[in-house]
Write an enzyme that holds these catalytic residues in place. Structure first.
Site, PDB file in Angstrom:
ATOM      1  N   ASN A  53      -8.613 -15.621 -24.583  1.00 42.98           N
ATOM      2  CA  ASN A  53      -8.079 -16.484 -23.537  1.00 42.98           C
ATOM      3  C   ASN A  53      -8.133 -15.799 -22.169  1.00 42.98           C
ATOM      4  OD1 ASN A  53      -7.497 -18.175 -25.667  1.00 42.98           O
ATOM      5  ND2 ASN A  53      -5.362 -17.520 -25.818  1.00 42.98           N
TER       6      ASN A  53
ATOM      7  N   ASP B 229      -5.899 -16.833 -19.673  1.00 36.06           N
ATOM      8  CA  ASP B 229      -4.722 -17.422 -19.029  1.00 36.06           C
ATOM      9  C   ASP B 229      -3.618 -16.432 -18.668  1.00 36.06           C
ATOM     10  OD1 ASP B 229      -3.549 -16.879 -21.550  1.00 36.06           O
ATOM     11  OD2 ASP B 229      -3.962 -18.913 -22.272  1.00 36.06           O
TER      12      ASP B 229
ATOM     13  N   HIS C 205     -12.643 -12.025 -22.581  1.00 33.19           N
ATOM     14  CA  HIS C 205     -13.396 -12.850 -21.631  1.00 33.19           C
ATOM     15  C   HIS C 205     -12.836 -12.763 -20.213  1.00 33.19           C
ATOM     16  CE1 HIS C 205     -14.486 -15.304 -25.439  1.00 33.19           C
ATOM     17  NE2 HIS C 205     -15.374 -14.353 -25.220  1.00 33.19           N
TER      18      HIS C 205
ATOM     19  N   GLY D 207      -6.954 -26.498 -38.469  1.00 34.61           N
ATOM     20  CA  GLY D 207      -8.340 -26.923 -38.606  1.00 34.61           C
ATOM     21  C   GLY D 207      -9.229 -25.804 -39.106  1.00 34.61           C
TER      22      GLY D 207
END
Length: 291
Positions: free
Chosen positions: A123, A125, A140, A267
């Site tokens: 992330n 953020d 990243h 998921g």
């Protein structure tokens, strides 16, 4: 406090409450780990109100036909940079105000207890930093930092916001929806007159200190993370489908080292077929149950 704040479930896929058996299995996994390597993805921040890309029904790809900016396009095209920074300028006040949720705080606490050996987040953020994590690599990069592509000069994103405001005193745009990396949806007409500042030192192109799609993580950073993984005895993936190779490579390395791998993600993921444990729960709901 953050720990008592209600989670924002707008961008969290529907899932069942944690199964007591699964809680017990993850508890056993964590208890058996002495040097835990944790990798987090967008699914750990959705409960802080930040959407992800791939979640079924609620991710950016499911809700819109928007795609994130490509590295080559940003470097090559002044209009692409203008469009990116205009959207980012409008979205920044909200994006930068997001706070860590319970999952971020639990991982910080595991680090303080000596349980978590190293944390790698995909992330951008800054929520792990806000939570207080220190043994951490932002794989990243981070949107809270900006650098010049020509001379490498760095400034804080909050400082750049002031430059934007000075250059665009009368420019206003109403946003339509929020994207995962801090920008918003604007029309081409809205961004047409937006002015983008150049580097204060050399006049070069300013870019957020993040790895855009189509770019690669530096070999130095990759090698550093591999070293931290080599020192670890197990791997936990939290909130990531691991579809992006920059993160997936470390799961492959963990498998080669025969480290047990647990996945906590709503998921399917790219690792499901070789993980020791797969749990379909919210990170902020299940992780606080582990002691």
């Amino acid at each position: 406090s953050v720990s008592r704040a209600s989670p924002n479930l707008t961008f969290v896929p529907a899932c069942l409450p944690p199964d007591p058996v699964e809680v017990e299995e993850l508890q056993r996994f964590v208890s058996n780990s002495k040097r835990l390597f944790v990798m987090t993805g967008a699914g750990i921040s959705t409960e802080s109100g930040i959407p992800d890309y791939r979640s079924e029904g609620v991710g950016l790809y499911a809700r819109t036909d928007r795609r994130p900016v490509q590295h080559a396009e940003f470097v090559r095209s002044a209009s692409a940079r203008q469009r990116y920074w205009a959207r980012n300028f409008v979205g920044w006040p909200q994006f930068s105000s997001h706070q860590p949720n319970k999952a971020h705080l639990v991982l910080r606490d595991w680090e303080k207890l000596g349980k978590l050996h190293w944390l790698v987040t995909q992330n951008v953020d800054a929520l792990h930093s806000k939570a207080g994590s220190q043994r951490m690599t932002e794989l990243h990069g981070c949107t809270h930092r900006v650098f010049c592509l020509a001379c490498g000069d760095r400034i804080l994103r909050s400082e750049l916001q002031e430059h934007f405001e000075a250059l665009n005193p009368t420019w206003k745009a109403e946003a339509f929806g929020v994207a995962p990396d801090g920008d918003v949806f604007l029309t081409d007409e809205q961004v047409r007159n937006f002015q983008v500042p150049a580097c204060r030192k050399c006049g070069g192109i300013l870019k957020p200190d993040v790895t855009f799609f189509g770019d690669t993580v530096s070999q130095e950073k990759v090698s550093f993370v591999h070293q931290r993984l080599a020192e670890s005895d197990s791997m936990l993936v939290a909130g990531s489908s691991m579809q992006v190779y920059s993160g997936y490579r470390f799961a492959l390395a963990a498998r080669e080292k025969k480290l047990p791998i647990a996945i906590l993600n709503i998921g399917p993921t790219r690792l499901d077929h070789f993980a020791s444990l797969k749990l379909n729960s919210r990170c902020g709901e299940l992780l606080p149950l582990i002691v």
